[in-house]
Write an enzyme that holds these catalytic residues in place. Sequence first.
Site, PDB file in Angstrom:
ATOM      1  N   ASP A  97       0.829  -1.206   0.000  1.00  0.00           N
ATOM      2  CA  ASP A  97       0.000   0.000   0.000  1.00  0.00           C
ATOM      3  C   ASP A  97       0.864   1.257   0.000  1.00  0.00           C
ATOM      4  O   ASP A  97       0.520   2.262  -0.634  1.00  0.00           O
ATOM      5  CB  ASP A  97      -0.952  -0.004   1.190  1.00  0.00           C
ATOM      6  CG  ASP A  97      -0.233  -0.095   2.527  1.00  0.00           C
ATOM      7  OD1 ASP A  97       0.822  -0.760   2.604  1.00  0.00           O
ATOM      8  OD2 ASP A  97      -0.739   0.465   3.515  1.00  0.00           O
ATOM      9  N   THR A 121      -5.749   3.109   9.439  1.00  0.00           N
ATOM     10  CA  THR A 121      -5.551   2.432  10.716  1.00  0.00           C
ATOM     11  C   THR A 121      -4.197   2.809  11.299  1.00  0.00           C
ATOM     12  O   THR A 121      -4.064   3.113  12.485  1.00  0.00           O
ATOM     13  CB  THR A 121      -5.633   0.909  10.528  1.00  0.00           C
ATOM     14  OG1 THR A 121      -6.898   0.582   9.952  1.00  0.00           O
ATOM     15  CG2 THR A 121      -5.475   0.183  11.855  1.00  0.00           C
TER      16      THR A 121
END
Length: 245
Positions: A97, A121
């Site tokens: 990512d 997160t």
Amino acid sequence: MSQYLTIDQGNSEAKISLWEDRTLVDTVIEARLTPSSVERFVGGRRLNGAIYCSVVQNNGPVINKLSHLSRCVYRLAPSTPLPISIDYKTPATLGPDRIAAAVGAWSDHESHDILVVDAGTAVTYDYIDSTGTYRGGNIAPGITMELKALNQYTARLPLVPFPEKMAELRNRLLGSDTSEAITLGSVYSVVASIGYYRSRLPEDTIVVLGGGCGHHLASLCDFDVLVDEHLVSKGLNRILLYNEN
């Protein structure tokens, strides 16, 4: 026009996006990624290509489903050819990512130094220099994670909800009660980190915020930032097109 699918599987949810070449056509967030949810989103289209990226374990059934829906399928891995260079001691441990977000930012701001902040997160801070080389980055807890940690690892601090209306905090520096102190402490720890990294990088570095908190955090920064909520998906699309061409 060619159609492509990108899947960004995060820690808590997955984003599925449909692209026509470099243009985003549609996107959906899935709390639980399944072959049927992918097939439903594709809706009978025959895809020219698809790419899957996951920060958790790979979803074999979803990848198998993609092979039936698309002419070719890629899984973003350390060996995947990229339109940027990676200068990192352990590229096998670099989160896909983070790679995708870096590519997404570089595709819009080539030949510039870029600080990419992907706030979800966890919060990642990554630097791509003006030559298109990824030079490294840092990882820290996200706002929700900080709020939960303060509750779980102390005896009396309450669990405070995520501040959805973050822009309203702009003129409030110090909390006037415990809940407000926790909220402001968690939020400004991220805002202050963005400012610190920016101050240590070249003066003309562009700051690009991605992730679910990007717009929220941008409202509290007292310096110029750009927001792209589809940063990882955009990067995946550009990586897919790079490999196709």
